[in-house]
Design a protein around this motif. Structure first.
Motif, PDB file in Angstrom:
ATOM      1  N   PHE A  85      29.377  35.292  94.433  1.00 28.09           N
ATOM      2  CA  PHE A  85      28.701  37.219  93.649  1.00 28.09           C
ATOM      3  C   PHE A  85      28.605  36.952  92.154  1.00 28.09           C
ATOM      4  O   PHE A  85      27.251  37.376  91.920  1.00 28.09           O
ATOM      5  CB  PHE A  85      29.894  37.744  94.390  1.00 28.09           C
ATOM      6  CG  PHE A  85      29.146  38.887  94.501  1.00 28.09           C
ATOM      7  CD1 PHE A  85      28.220  40.205  95.538  1.00 28.09           C
ATOM      8  CD2 PHE A  85      30.149  39.964  92.926  1.00 28.09           C
ATOM      9  CE1 PHE A  85      28.083  41.234  95.200  1.00 28.09           C
ATOM     10  CE2 PHE A  85      29.297  41.588  92.819  1.00 28.09           C
ATOM     11  CZ  PHE A  85      28.264  42.284  94.003  1.00 28.09           C
ATOM     12  N   TYR A  89      25.074  37.676  90.880  1.00 27.57           N
ATOM     13  CA  TYR A  89      25.085  38.540  90.159  1.00 27.57           C
ATOM     14  C   TYR A  89      25.027  38.946  88.856  1.00 27.57           C
ATOM     15  O   TYR A  89      24.370  40.088  87.733  1.00 27.57           O
ATOM     16  CB  TYR A  89      25.307  39.543  91.015  1.00 27.57           C
ATOM     17  CG  TYR A  89      24.539  40.057  92.341  1.00 27.57           C
ATOM     18  CD1 TYR A  89      22.848  39.681  92.331  1.00 27.57           C
ATOM     19  CD2 TYR A  89      24.978  39.384  93.793  1.00 27.57           C
ATOM     20  CE1 TYR A  89      22.601  39.629  93.197  1.00 27.57           C
ATOM     21  CE2 TYR A  89      24.491  40.146  95.056  1.00 27.57           C
ATOM     22  CZ  TYR A  89      23.658  39.446  95.239  1.00 27.57           C
ATOM     23  OH  TYR A  89      22.549  39.757  96.192  1.00 27.57           O
ATOM     24  N   LEU A 118      24.165  43.669  98.800  1.00 29.91           N
ATOM     25  CA  LEU A 118      23.937  42.073  97.879  1.00 29.91           C
ATOM     26  C   LEU A 118      24.430  41.478  98.643  1.00 29.91           C
ATOM     27  O   LEU A 118      24.609  40.140  98.639  1.00 29.91           O
ATOM     28  CB  LEU A 118      24.387  43.332  96.888  1.00 29.91           C
ATOM     29  CG  LEU A 118      24.460  43.734  95.566  1.00 29.91           C
ATOM     30  CD1 LEU A 118      24.712  44.229  94.750  1.00 29.91           C
ATOM     31  CD2 LEU A 118      22.882  43.337  94.994  1.00 29.91           C
ATOM     32  N   THR A 119      26.337  41.634  99.340  1.00 29.30           N
ATOM     33  CA  THR A 119      26.854  40.655  99.881  1.00 29.30           C
ATOM     34  C   THR A 119      26.026  39.874 100.958  1.00 29.30           C
ATOM     35  O   THR A 119      26.219  39.135 100.961  1.00 29.30           O
ATOM     36  CB  THR A 119      28.027  40.871  99.985  1.00 29.30           C
ATOM     37  OG1 THR A 119      29.190  41.900  99.823  1.00 29.30           O
ATOM     38  CG2 THR A 119      28.717  39.797 101.100  1.00 29.30           C
ATOM     39  N   ARG A 121      22.743  39.191 101.063  1.00 28.16           N
ATOM     40  CA  ARG A 121      21.466  38.473 100.418  1.00 28.16           C
ATOM     41  C   ARG A 121      22.781  37.033 100.567  1.00 28.16           C
ATOM     42  O   ARG A 121      21.251  35.984 100.356  1.00 28.16           O
ATOM     43  CB  ARG A 121      21.594  39.299  99.499  1.00 28.16           C
ATOM     44  CG  ARG A 121      20.624  40.353  99.848  1.00 28.16           C
ATOM     45  CD  ARG A 121      20.300  41.248  97.914  1.00 28.16           C
ATOM     46  NE  ARG A 121      19.563  41.895  98.815  1.00 28.16           N
ATOM     47  CZ  ARG A 121      17.826  42.212  97.227  1.00 28.16           C
ATOM     48  NH1 ARG A 121      17.461  40.829  97.580  1.00 28.16           N
ATOM     49  NH2 ARG A 121      16.812  42.519  98.020  1.00 28.16           N
ATOM     50  N   ILE A 210      19.893  43.398  89.982  1.00 27.17           N
ATOM     51  CA  ILE A 210      20.845  43.856  90.910  1.00 27.17           C
ATOM     52  C   ILE A 210      20.078  44.559  91.812  1.00 27.17           C
ATOM     53  O   ILE A 210      19.520  45.738  91.225  1.00 27.17           O
ATOM     54  CB  ILE A 210      21.891  44.724  90.356  1.00 27.17           C
ATOM     55  CG1 ILE A 210      22.637  43.786  89.094  1.00 27.17           C
ATOM     56  CG2 ILE A 210      23.301  45.237  91.550  1.00 27.17           C
ATOM     57  CD1 ILE A 210      24.234  44.582  88.899  1.00 27.17           C
ATOM     58  N   VAL A 212      19.509  47.079  94.025  1.00 23.01           N
ATOM     59  CA  VAL A 212      19.664  48.031  94.297  1.00 23.01           C
ATOM     60  C   VAL A 212      18.977  48.686  94.215  1.00 23.01           C
ATOM     61  O   VAL A 212      18.732  48.937  92.852  1.00 23.01           O
ATOM     62  CB  VAL A 212      21.299  49.142  94.604  1.00 23.01           C
ATOM     63  CG1 VAL A 212      21.805  49.344  95.397  1.00 23.01           C
ATOM     64  CG2 VAL A 212      22.028  47.550  94.703  1.00 23.01           C
TER      65      VAL A 212
END
Length: 573
Positions: A85, A89, A118-119, A121, A210, A212
Motif C-alpha cells: 500500500f 500510494y 484503494l486496497t 485495487r 490517490i 478517491v
C-alpha cells in the motif's frame, strides 16, 4: 555513533531501543523506523524465552512456538500488505509533493486504506485453486469460527437496547468527544506557511496520485506546521418524500420552508424573511425544477397564502382546481397577474411605512415564473402586439416583475424564478438578479455556476435525481429535495386550519395510481379497455372516482379499481 559500554548496550536491548545509539524512536508508535519500541522489545525478549522453553519443556515449547509462528505469519502478511500500500500510494505521492515544495524530509502523509477502493485495487487475481480453497474455507470453517463472536455481539446489542432508557438520561453528563472524521488523508508539512499556488499544487497531486473521488479539503496553517486534510464528502439520503415533509412542515415558522434533507439526514429549510425574499432556480431539463417549486408552493398554500403560476407549458397540473392558485398559461393572463401583484405590493409597502416593524401585511403570495427565459419573451411579444402608440415601449408586465423583485420582503410578495440558464437579460438586468439571495442549482455547467454563484466553490454536479446545491451567502449546501406526487401535493395544499387538513402518511404513491388503460393492461381489472369504459359510463358496479390526471386521462387508485373489479357485476360487451 559508537556503541558505548556493555551496560548501555544491554539496557538498549532490553528496553527495545535501537542498538546503534540513535534516539527519537517512540515506544508506542513506529516513528522513524519500521517497528515501534514495544514490538522490538517483545521480539528481543520473547525469542530467547521461547528457545529456552523449547529446550526445557519440549511439548509446551512446541505449542507456544506454533502459536507464535501463526501470529508472526499473520503479522507478516499485514506488514506485506501495508508495504505494498505504501509503495503504491504514499511513497510516490510524497516524492511528487516534496520535490516542488523543497521539503525533502519535512512532509508526512497518512492515507487510510479504508478510503474508496484503494486496497482492492492492489489485490492480485486468484487462481482457480485459491478461489476453491477460499470458498471451502468460507463455507466450512469461517461459520464455525464466527459463531461465538457473532452470538456475543448480539448479546451485547441486546443489553445495550435493554439499558438504553437509562443510558440516554446520562447523556447530559457526557462530555463531547473528539470529532469522528472517518477515513481520510492527512498531510503535515514542517513549514509555517504554504502559498495559495503551493496548496493548489499539493491538492492537484493528491487528487491525481490517490484515486478517491469527491473529497472535501481543509487547510490549517496556524502554528509551526501546515496541516491539510481530505475527507469523504458526506451525502444527503438518496430518497426524501412525503413522510419527511409531513414530519417537518407544520413545526416551521410562516416564513420558513422545508426543502429536503442535507448530509446526515439533517432537515434543510430556507427563510424568506432572513435569507432572501426571492429564489432563483437554475437547472438542466429534467432535473426537477418544477418539483422544487411545487414543494414550496404547497407550503405557502397550507399556511393560507396564494400562489400565482406563470407556466406556458403546463408543468404544474397538480395545481389545477386547487383553492388559492391562479394558474396563468396564456401571455395575457401572465401580463395581468404581474401588474396586479406589483400594484398590490406597492400598496402594502406604502402601508408598511406607517406600521410597526413586525406588521403583517396579509397573506403571502408566491409568484412562480416557469422557464423565465421564454416567459419574458412571450410577455414582450404580447405587449408589442397590443400596445398603443401612446403606451410605453417596455412591457408593463416585465417592469412589474422587476418591481416585485425590489420590494418583495415587506410586502410578503415572493418570486421563484425558474430557468435553465438564468441570465441577467432573462430577469431584467444584473441589478434585478442580485435580489435572489437563495439560488438553487442542479445538473449545472461550469458556465452556469460561475454566472450565478461565482463566490462559492463549485462542487461536482450530481447525477442523482433531486440532488441540488442550495447557495445562500456564498455557502453551497447539497440537499436532496423532497418529491411529492400529484395526490400528495394536493393533500398538503389544503390550509392547515381548514377542514380535512390533517396530514397522514396513507396518501397513495404514484405506483398506486393507474389510468383505465394501464389497469386493463396490468390485469388489475378483468375487462378490456373499451369494456371498462362502457362499465364506467353506465355506472356498473362500485365505480371508482377519479383521483387525478395523467395528461387527458383520469387516474384511479389501485384499491378502488380492485374493489370495482370484485363488485361482481356482469361485463358489458
Amino acid at each position: 555513533m559508537a556503541m558505548g559500554s556493555l551496560g548501555e548496550l544491554a539496557y538498549r536491548y532490553v528496553t527495545g531501543r535501537p542498538l546503534d545509539g540513535r534516539d527519537g524512536y517512540p515506544y508506542l508508535r513506529p516513528g522513524a523506523g519500521r517497528w515501534s519500541g514495544w514490538k522490538r522489545q517483545a521480539y528481543r525478549l520473547g525469542t530467547p524465552a521461547l528457545a529456552a522453553l523449547t529446550v526445557v519443556e519440549p511439548h509446551q515449547g512446541i505449542g507456544v512456538a506454533a502459536t507464535a509462528g501463526a501470529v508472526a505469519a499473520w503479522s507478516g502478511r499485514r506488514q506485506m500488505t501495508r508495504r505494498r500500500f505504501r509503495r503504491a500510494y504514499i511513497d510516490p505521492t510524497l516524492t511528487a509533493i516534496r520535490t516542488p515544495l523543497g521539503l525533502e524530509t519535512g512532509v508526512t502523509l497518512h492515507v487510510d486504506p479504508g478510503l474508496g477502493n484503494l486496497t482492492p485495487r492492489l489485490a492480485t487475481p486468484l487462481s482457480p485453486a485459491e478461489l476453491a480453497a477460499r470458498q471451502w474455507y468460507g463455507q466450512r470453517i469461517e461459520p464455525v469460527l464466527r459463531w461465538l463472536p457473532d452470538r456475543t455481539q448480539r448479546c451485547a446489542w441486546a443489553v445495550q437496547r435493554w439499558v438504553r432508557p437509562a443510558t440516554t438520561k446520562l447523556d447530559v453528563f457526557r462530555r463531547p468527544g473528539t470529532e469522528q472524521i472517518g477515513p481520510h488523508i492527512e498531510l503535515t508539512a514542517q513549514t509555517p506557511y504554504l502559498t495559495q499556488e503551493q496548496r493548489a499544487l499539493v491538492s492537484s497531486i493528491i487528487n491525481s496520485k490517490i484515486p478517491v473521488s469527491d473529497l472535501v479539503e481543509s487547510w490549517n496553517q496556524v502554528g509551526a506546521q501546515v496541516k491539510a486534510r481530505w475527507t469523504v464528502r458526506k451525502r444527503p439520503p438518496g430518497d426524501v418524500g412525503y413522510d419527511h415533509v409531513i414530519a417537518r412542515i407544520d413545526s416551521l415558522a410562516e416564513w420558513e420552508f422545508y426543502i429536503g434533507e442535507a448530509a446526515g439526514g439533517r432537515p434543510y429549510t430556507i427563510s424568506l424573511k432572513d435569507d432572501s425574499p426571492h429564489i432563483a432556480v437554475s437547472a438542466g431539463s429534467g432535473a426537477g425544477k418544477s418539483v422544487l417549486a411545487q414543494l414550496i408552493a404547497v407550503q405557502v398554500l397550507r399556511r393560507g397564502g396564494r400562489v400565482i403560476i406563470l407556466d406556458r407549458k403546463g408543468s404544474h397540473r397538480w395545481a389545477l382546481g386547487v383553492d388559492g392558485v391562479d394558474y396563468c398559461t396564456k401571455p395575457h393572463q401572465m401580463h395581468a397577474a404581474l401588474i396586479r401583484e406589483a400594484e398590490d405590493a406597492d400598496v402594502r409597502n406604502d402601508l408598511a411605512l406607517h406600521e410597526a416593524d413586525d406588521w403583517d401585511p396579509g397573506e403571502r403570495t408566491l409568484v412562480i415564473c416557469e422557464e423565465l427565459n421564454a416567459t419574458i419573451g412571450q410577455l414582450t411579444n404580447y405587449w408589442a402586439e397590443v400596445r398603443e402608440k401612446s403606451d410605453p415601449k417596455k412591457s408593463p408586465a416585465v417592469t412589474a416583475l422587476a418591481e416585485l423583485l425590489f420590494m418583495g420582503r415587506a410586502a410578503k410578495k415572493n418570486v421563484l424564478a425558474i430557468a435553465q440558464m438564468l441570465t441577467a437579460r432573462a430577469i431584467g438586468g444584473p441589478e434585478a438578479r442580485e435580489n435572489f439571495g437563495v439560488r438553487c442549482l442542479a445538473r449545472y455547467t461550469v458556465n452556469a455556476w460561475k454566472m450565478l454563484v461565482p463566490e462559492a466553490a463549485m462542487p461536482k454536479s450530481s447525477r442523482t435525481l433531486g440532488r441540488w446545491q442550495v447557495v445562500i451567502g456564498g455557502v453551497a449546501t447539497e440537499v436532496q429535495v423532497a418529491y411529492l406526487n400529484t395526490m400528495q401535493a394536493r393533500a398538503l395544499a389544503k390550509p392547515a386550519d381548514g377542514p380535512d387538513s390533517a396530514l397522514s402518511s396513507d396518501v397513495p404513491e404514484d405506483r398506486d395510481m393507474l389510468t383505465l388503460r394501464d389497469a386493463s393492461d396490468a390485469g388489475v381489472i378483468p375487462w378490456g379497455y373499451e369494456a371498462a369504459k362502457k362499465r364506467l359510463q353506465r355506472n356498473v358496479g362500485a365505480v371508482p372516482a377519479p383521483r387525478g390526471k395523467k395528461g387527458n386521462a383520469d387516474l384511479y387508485t389501485r384499491g378502488d379499481l380492485v374493489t370495482w373489479a370484485e363488485s361482481g357485476k356482469t361485463s358489458v360487451g
